[in-house]
Enzyme design. Structure first.
Site, PDB file in Angstrom:
ATOM      1  N   GLY A  67       0.057   6.772  -4.160  1.00 16.25           N
ATOM      2  CA  GLY A  67       1.341   7.277  -3.661  1.00 16.25           C
ATOM      3  C   GLY A  67       2.408   6.970  -4.707  1.00 16.25           C
TER       4      GLY A  67
ATOM      5  N   SER B 165       3.608   9.611   0.536  1.00 15.76           N
ATOM      6  CA  SER B 165       4.685   9.896  -0.412  1.00 15.76           C
ATOM      7  C   SER B 165       4.893  11.400  -0.564  1.00 15.76           C
ATOM      8  CB  SER B 165       4.355   9.287  -1.780  1.00 15.76           C
ATOM      9  OG  SER B 165       4.262   7.893  -1.675  1.00 15.76           O
TER      10      SER B 165
ATOM     11  N   ALA C 158       7.164  12.882   2.445  1.00 19.39           N
ATOM     12  CA  ALA C 158       8.571  12.503   2.685  1.00 19.39           C
ATOM     13  C   ALA C 158       9.464  13.736   2.652  1.00 19.39           C
ATOM     14  CB  ALA C 158       9.014  11.476   1.667  1.00 19.39           C
ATOM     15  N   GLN C 159      10.263  13.857   3.672  1.00 14.65           N
ATOM     16  CA  GLN C 159      11.078  15.065   3.806  1.00 14.65           C
ATOM     17  C   GLN C 159      12.533  14.821   3.388  1.00 14.65           C
ATOM     18  OE1 GLN C 159      10.788  16.174   7.949  1.00 14.65           O
ATOM     19  NE2 GLN C 159       8.828  17.195   7.677  1.00 14.65           N
ATOM     20  N   GLY C 160      13.153  13.846   4.067  1.00 12.52           N
ATOM     21  CA  GLY C 160      14.612  13.698   4.040  1.00 12.52           C
ATOM     22  C   GLY C 160      15.199  13.447   2.683  1.00 12.52           C
ATOM     23  N   GLY C 161      14.715  12.412   1.984  1.00  9.53           N
ATOM     24  CA  GLY C 161      15.268  12.140   0.675  1.00  9.53           C
ATOM     25  C   GLY C 161      15.162  10.697   0.251  1.00  9.53           C
TER      26      GLY C 161
ATOM     27  N   GLU D 136      21.681  10.685   6.912  1.00  2.00           N
ATOM     28  CA  GLU D 136      20.719  10.583   8.016  1.00  2.00           C
ATOM     29  C   GLU D 136      21.225   9.534   8.991  1.00  2.00           C
ATOM     30  OE1 GLU D 136      16.459  10.769   7.102  1.00  2.00           O
ATOM     31  OE2 GLU D 136      16.987  11.060   5.015  1.00  2.00           O
TER      32      GLU D 136
ATOM     33  N   HIS E 121       9.289   6.792  14.801  1.00  2.00           N
ATOM     34  CA  HIS E 121      10.318   7.798  14.476  1.00  2.00           C
ATOM     35  C   HIS E 121      10.710   8.530  15.753  1.00  2.00           C
ATOM     36  CE1 HIS E 121      12.473  11.065  12.601  1.00  2.00           C
ATOM     37  NE2 HIS E 121      12.413  10.413  11.451  1.00  2.00           N
TER      38      HIS E 121
ATOM     39  N   ARG F  40      16.992   4.281  14.078  1.00  4.32           N
ATOM     40  CA  ARG F  40      15.773   4.871  14.639  1.00  4.32           C
ATOM     41  C   ARG F  40      15.241   4.143  15.869  1.00  4.32           C
ATOM     42  NH1 ARG F  40      12.601   6.570   9.077  1.00  4.32           N
ATOM     43  NH2 ARG F  40      14.011   8.295   8.663  1.00  4.32           N
TER      44      ARG F  40
ATOM     45  N   HIS G  39       5.657   5.820  12.640  1.00  4.68           N
ATOM     46  CA  HIS G  39       6.116   6.423  11.386  1.00  4.68           C
ATOM     47  C   HIS G  39       6.029   5.487  10.191  1.00  4.68           C
ATOM     48  CE1 HIS G  39       8.293   9.172   8.857  1.00  4.68           C
ATOM     49  NE2 HIS G  39       9.293   8.320   8.670  1.00  4.68           N
TER      50      HIS G  39
ATOM     51  N   GLU H  69       4.693   0.540   0.858  1.00  7.51           N
ATOM     52  CA  GLU H  69       4.741   0.288   2.303  1.00  7.51           C
ATOM     53  C   GLU H  69       3.792  -0.832   2.733  1.00  7.51           C
ATOM     54  OE1 GLU H  69       4.930   3.944   4.499  1.00  7.51           O
ATOM     55  OE2 GLU H  69       4.468   2.924   6.390  1.00  7.51           O
TER      56      GLU H  69
ATOM     57  N   ARG I  38      13.648  -0.020   9.366  1.00  9.70           N
ATOM     58  CA  ARG I  38      14.042   0.565   8.081  1.00  9.70           C
ATOM     59  C   ARG I  38      15.142   1.602   8.241  1.00  9.70           C
ATOM     60  NH1 ARG I  38      12.173   5.399   5.236  1.00  9.70           N
ATOM     61  NH2 ARG I  38      10.632   5.769   6.859  1.00  9.70           N
TER      62      ARG I  38
ATOM     63  N   SER J 281      12.861   4.011   1.971  1.00  8.57           N
ATOM     64  CA  SER J 281      11.479   3.636   1.695  1.00  8.57           C
ATOM     65  C   SER J 281      10.981   4.112   0.339  1.00  8.57           C
ATOM     66  CB  SER J 281      10.588   4.188   2.804  1.00  8.57           C
ATOM     67  OG  SER J 281       9.271   4.075   2.427  1.00  8.57           O
TER      68      SER J 281
END
Ligand SMILES: Cc1cc2nc3c(=O)[nH]c(=O)nc-3n(C[C@H](O)[C@H](O)[C@H](O)COP(=O)(O)OP(=O)(O)OC[C@H]3O[C@@H](n4cnc5c(N)ncnc54)[C@H](O)[C@@H]3O)c2cc1C
Length: 410
Positions: A11, A40, A43-46, A110, A225, A267, A328, A352, A363, A368
């Site tokens: 990853g 890895s 991962a969507q958000g950023g 976020e 999540h 979260r 998550h 992780e 988190r 991350s």
């Protein structure tokens, strides 16, 4: 098989560590699956970045508040302070983050972030970053990548690690001797019925640590999540509806289509509120409304989420989608110091699967990838400083130390 450095996992943490090790070291990276099947890549958000000094105190506070102030303050400081350098390196590798019309980097937000400080590439930031790291690694002659090679256990003697026992793609079991071993096996989601993680991520390194009495930390701290797409059938992997969707304005509704919570809570708090609402409603999900986001923004920022929902029969521009919490992220892991060193000599843990306390009990979104990269590089630097060299092999034939090899002109 023998190698100078064995990295278990490819990853972002394993790859980034490899890229920062000296080029005269022979490095072997193994992965249980194919090269791209790591969280890895999902991962969507950023990835968070300290934009400038004026945001330091707020970024620090947001991270601590999300972690219930149980974070290791030094880890948090190191992570935040190192973010600029990591991002510059990523840009150097050709990572294409979203930019504003004037060419400056664009930042999104976020849950639990008080400011916009997250860099992104559409809703596939992990793929963009990790794909570029993988491209770099593939160009390095001193790094060998072995797919479908699973670490079954580590090899130890006198509380020092000398490699791992692995099972190769053809089923053959063999020992890999290494002067130094780096565990980068990701999270534990594969152990859960509902998780956003790949199924093969089953906390193997943590299990090895427990078997060999290597210190672990906070292994009860698992992040759920709040929002994954609900499907009535059991799925191999739950599809994440990124938090940045809520950061851009998506709302959550109960069965009567009424808002019941602040969508940008940390979260763990939001998950608790959703589960309570599901119980009150007697429903297996709540509704998420993405229609609150302008269609153009939806299309440019979240094409992957839109496409997946469409595939599942939902037009997010016209209707709400059902969402439900799922496992998550693993905040705990193998205890490390700030250099990724575990309690066993010649054994490091990063990403992780490691825990230096940076996330506390929960988190903060998009910390991350950053944490994985920051501490992977520090581990590589530490290994380089120590100049790990091959140990005597079983026949007692001592391998030449690197310095001696250089002296001999080899
Ligand atoms: C859907 C999703 C979305 C996410 N979005 C974000 C986000 O927007 N921002 C953010 O910061 N974080 C995000 N995360 C979290 C982040 O992606 C991960 O925490 C991070 O990528 C972990 O990287 P890693 O290198 O530690 O592990 P991984 O990327 O999971 O890699 C683990 C590697 O270890 C290998 N492995 C495991 N066991 C063995 C074994 N026994 N032998 C050999 N190899 C083994 C695997 O095959 C894999 O190559 C997201 C996670 C998911 C699941």
């Amino acid at each position: 098989m023998r190698t100078d450095i064995l990295i278990v996992g490819c990853g972002c943490s394993g790859l980034y560590c490899a890229l920062h090790l000296p080029k005269d070291m022979q490095i072997t990276i193994i992965t249980k699956s194919d090269l791209e099947s790591s969280d890895s890549f999902l991962a969507q958000g950023g990835i968070c970045m300290l934009k400038d000094e004026t945001d330091y105190a707020d970024y620090f506070e947001d991270t601590m508040r999300a972690g219930h102030y149980e974070n290791d303050r030094t880890s948090v400081e190191i992570m935040i302070r190192s973010s600029g350098q990591v991002v510059r390196e990523l840009l150097g590798y050709g990572v294409d983050f979203q930019r504003e019309a004037d060419g400056n980097l664009a930042f999104t937000k976020e849950g639990a972030h008080s400011k916009n400080r997250i860099l992104f590439h559409k809703d596939i930031t992990g793929k963009e970053i990790t794909g570029k790291l993988l491209e770099q690694v593939k160009q390095c002659a001193h790094i060998q990548l072995l797919e479908y090679t699973e670490m079954l256990d580590i090899i130890t003697k006198d509380h020092s690690c000398s490699g791992a026992v692995v099972r190769r793609a053809d089923g053959a079991v063999e020992e890999v001797e290494a002067a130094c071993t780096v565990l980068a096996t990701g999270g534990v989601g594969g152990l859960y019925e509902r998780s956003t993680n790949y199924r093969h991520l089953t906390g193997d390194a943590v299990a090895a640590a427990l078997r060999h009495k290597i210190a672990v930390r906070d292994i009860h701290e698992v992040q759920i999540h709040p929002t994954t797409l609900y499907t009535p059938d059991k799925e191999d992997r739950c599809f994440l509806i990124s938090e940045s969707v809520r950061g851009e304005g998506a709302k959550l509704y109960n069965k009567n289509m009424r808002r019941f919570v602040d969508e940008l809570l940390p979260r763990d708090e939001l998950t608790a509120a959703i589960l309570a609402q599901m119980e009150e409603d007697g429903m297996p999900y709540v509704w998420e409304d993405l229609r609150t986001i302008p269609v153009k923004e939806l299309q440019t920022h979240f094409p992957n989420i839109i496409a997946h929902c469409a595939q599942m029969g939902y037009d997010v521009a016209k209707e709400c989608i059902p969402v439900v919490p799922a496992q998550h992220y693993f905040m705990g892991g193998i205890r490390t110091d700030y250099e990724g060193r575990t309690s066993m000599s010649d054994l490091y843990a990063i990403g992780e699967t490691a825990c230096n306390g940076v996330h506390g009990r929960n988190r903060l979104a998009s910390n991350s990838l950053l944490e994985s990269l920051v501490f992977a590089k520090r581990a590589a630097d530490d290994i380089a400083v120590k100049r790990h060299v091959k140990k005597p092999d079983r026949n007692g034939t001592e391998n030449l130390k690197r310095e001696e090899r250089k002296g001999a002109g080899k």
